[in-house]
Design a protein around this motif. Sequence first.
Motif, PDB file in Angstrom:
ATOM      1  N   UNK A 165       1.056  -1.022  -0.101  1.00 49.76           N
ATOM      2  CA  UNK A 165      -0.023   0.029   0.079  1.00 49.76           C
ATOM      3  C   UNK A 165       0.752   1.383   0.117  1.00 49.76           C
ATOM      4  N   UNK A 200       1.967   1.546  -3.711  1.00 50.60           N
ATOM      5  CA  UNK A 200       1.058   2.279  -4.296  1.00 50.60           C
ATOM      6  C   UNK A 200       0.603   3.485  -4.148  1.00 50.60           C
ATOM      7  N   UNK A 201       0.638   4.027  -2.875  1.00 50.32           N
ATOM      8  CA  UNK A 201       0.310   5.426  -2.381  1.00 50.32           C
ATOM      9  C   UNK A 201       1.383   6.491  -2.697  1.00 50.32           C
ATOM     10  N   UNK A 230       1.842   6.972  -8.154  1.00 52.58           N
ATOM     11  CA  UNK A 230       0.633   7.849  -8.182  1.00 52.58           C
ATOM     12  C   UNK A 230       0.868   8.529  -9.633  1.00 52.58           C
ATOM     13  N   UNK A 276       0.909   6.037 -12.607  1.00 53.60           N
ATOM     14  CA  UNK A 276      -0.163   5.462 -12.814  1.00 53.60           C
ATOM     15  C   UNK A 276      -1.075   6.410 -13.644  1.00 53.60           C
ATOM     16  N   UNK A 277      -1.230   7.841 -13.258  1.00 56.08           N
ATOM     17  CA  UNK A 277      -1.877   8.764 -13.786  1.00 56.08           C
ATOM     18  C   UNK A 277      -1.383   8.953 -15.300  1.00 56.08           C
ATOM     19  N   UNK A 296      -8.365  -4.674  -0.214  1.00 59.82           N
ATOM     20  CA  UNK A 296      -8.562  -3.820  -1.300  1.00 59.82           C
ATOM     21  C   UNK A 296      -7.185  -3.568  -2.108  1.00 59.82           C
ATOM     22  N   UNK A 340      -7.265  -6.067  -4.962  1.00 62.91           N
ATOM     23  CA  UNK A 340      -7.914  -5.362  -6.245  1.00 62.91           C
ATOM     24  C   UNK A 340      -7.162  -4.403  -6.619  1.00 62.91           C
ATOM     25  N   UNK A 345      -5.566  11.261   3.203  1.00 61.42           N
ATOM     26  CA  UNK A 345      -5.526  10.642   1.972  1.00 61.42           C
ATOM     27  C   UNK A 345      -5.911   9.122   2.091  1.00 61.42           C
ATOM     28  N   UNK A 346      -7.167   8.854   1.285  1.00 59.92           N
ATOM     29  CA  UNK A 346      -7.503   7.525   1.109  1.00 59.92           C
ATOM     30  C   UNK A 346      -6.526   6.480   0.490  1.00 59.92           C
ATOM     31  N   UNK A 347      -6.871   5.325   0.759  1.00 63.78           N
ATOM     32  CA  UNK A 347      -5.925   4.095   0.475  1.00 63.78           C
ATOM     33  C   UNK A 347      -5.998   4.141  -1.254  1.00 63.78           C
ATOM     34  N   UNK A 348      -6.843   4.656  -1.808  1.00 66.74           N
ATOM     35  CA  UNK A 348      -6.996   4.481  -3.341  1.00 66.74           C
ATOM     36  C   UNK A 348      -6.684   5.986  -4.103  1.00 66.74           C
ATOM     37  N   UNK A 349      -5.930   6.686  -3.148  1.00 70.65           N
ATOM     38  CA  UNK A 349      -5.610   7.990  -3.669  1.00 70.65           C
ATOM     39  C   UNK A 349      -4.806   7.849  -5.122  1.00 70.65           C
ATOM     40  N   UNK A 350      -4.072   7.025  -5.412  1.00 72.93           N
ATOM     41  CA  UNK A 350      -3.429   6.705  -6.489  1.00 72.93           C
ATOM     42  C   UNK A 350      -4.275   6.605  -7.614  1.00 72.93           C
ATOM     43  N   UNK A 351      -5.702   6.114  -7.355  1.00 74.41           N
ATOM     44  CA  UNK A 351      -6.709   5.888  -8.537  1.00 74.41           C
ATOM     45  C   UNK A 351      -7.673   7.239  -8.797  1.00 74.41           C
ATOM     46  N   UNK A 352      -7.452   8.287  -7.650  1.00 76.53           N
ATOM     47  CA  UNK A 352      -8.438   9.387  -7.858  1.00 76.53           C
ATOM     48  C   UNK A 352      -7.880  10.310  -8.957  1.00 76.53           C
ATOM     49  N   UNK A 371     -10.977  -0.768  -5.832  1.00 75.56           N
ATOM     50  CA  UNK A 371     -10.391  -0.513  -4.922  1.00 75.56           C
ATOM     51  C   UNK A 371     -11.191   0.253  -3.664  1.00 75.56           C
TER      52      UNK A 371
END
Lengths: 110, 433
Positions: free
Chosen positions: A6, A9-10, A15, A18-19, A76, A79, B325-332, B356
Amino acid sequence: MSDFLQDILNSTFFEALFKIIMGVLTGIVSVILWPFSFLINQLFPSFDNALSQISSLFDYIGQYIGWATSALGVPAIVIAMLVGYWSFVVSVTLGTWAIKLILKWKQAIF
Amino acid sequence: MKWGGLYGLLFAVLSTVLLVSSSAKAESIFDDVVNVIEYVAIADQNGTGSVENITDTYQEYMVGNCPIDVSFAMQQYQAALETGVASVSMSVSPSEPERPTSIVLTWSNNSEWTGEWDADYYAQKALVVYNVSFLNIQLFNGNYNCYYGTGMEYSIASDDTTTSQVRPFFSTYPIEYPDDYEGQLIPSNTEPVEPDFLKPDYSWQVKTNGELTISYLKNLPHFLTGTSTFNIDKMNDNWDGIDSSVDVLEATPAGWASVTTELPGIGYYMFRVNHNQQLDVPPWPVDNNYRIEEMLVQFYWDGTSFIQGDTVGCDGGQLCNNDRKPRDSWLSGIKFPTYGLQEVVLAPLNFWAGLPSATANCQAITLNMPYLNRNISLPCLTTTVYQPNFNSLLVIWQTIMTGLVAYWVSIRIFSTIKNVDSPNNDRIEVAQL
């Protein structure tokens, strides 16, 4: 291990990476499909409305997917990893395909 | 070498002259009898009060007994003359609810601070005007102590008789005095250097197992030394009171260390960071110690998610609660087309990207039973059944699943890259869009 992944990924690097990948991916798809979407929108407006129902189906499924993964005990992060991997594969595939397409056009024109 | 030696000699001579002249000036300053400040205005800097309020408070809370002896006031007094503005900072820790409001300051005409202080609040001052570089009153239920002095040296006056009711209070008030009063020791055209309050930044994260880690991030002009105290509290649901103290930790030296504690479960939390040391920051006017702001962060943890944030952009002494910062921030922040064929083609990807977040934020399903006209609610099993009853098994299951998926993803990514990179193999994995 989950938290370690995590963290990765964060991270700012992942980030941003990925964007960029997703931006390129959506950009390529949008550019390639824009003429077809334009024609459908102009010539078959009803069909265009019907297309939007497909994404609505995914939205409907998405309402319950959270409960389903919770019931299965799927974290999560799993996923998230699958999403990242799938995005990567699609990006590479589509990017390669787009490059080949551009080269073909170049050979045909020049 | 000759020229270098000559320059060195010249430099030494000039340095000696300057040093002697400045020393002479300093001696003359310290030997002078400082004139009385006739007028002091107290202004509100942060909009959290007013002069009238302070004055009222001052008059109202003249109780208790903790006299401050400022017999060594000369040096800082002159420092204030050079800076032009002196500041008084008052802060009250919010960890103890229902504190009394205010600080009681008495300004006397003999250029001394005298104070009679209201009981049971925590006040900390950086008082540049005088040599009381800090004035720290710690009053709790029961006995209270009054610390006053310079730097790390202080005296203590105790009162065993007072109990308290305290409530949070955050303010910074500069005390200004006329630029042209008789005690002015610097030319009036000198640009005043205002003492400042420095705000460190912290990063923090809560892991899925509830482990809270707070680390010093950056934003101070040089290395942060001393001891940082971290108070982690569990708040009630309305954020207006503290249910319990989770932990009180210290980090020494503050700049290198991070602290870790365990959150007890779902809930609203707040942590605040204080420092026991002021910071000397160049240019030093004269003993112009810079105060390090107290940082407060509040966040909500749902008991399962990985969350993280930092205090960048937050004000010191104010609650910082907007950068979770939520865990799926990289997807936001990814925008997918919402029209035409693009939307259809990218719908699976959009769906995947939302997974996620949907998984981390499980919503209970409510189904309407036909013919019975009743609703059945299916709660999220992970938080309501698995974690309370079979948490160990759940952790093992999730660890194994995560490991297998991570291994599979790694192998597949390696295979994909290898196929793309191979000149003899132009086949790549084709995703069915």
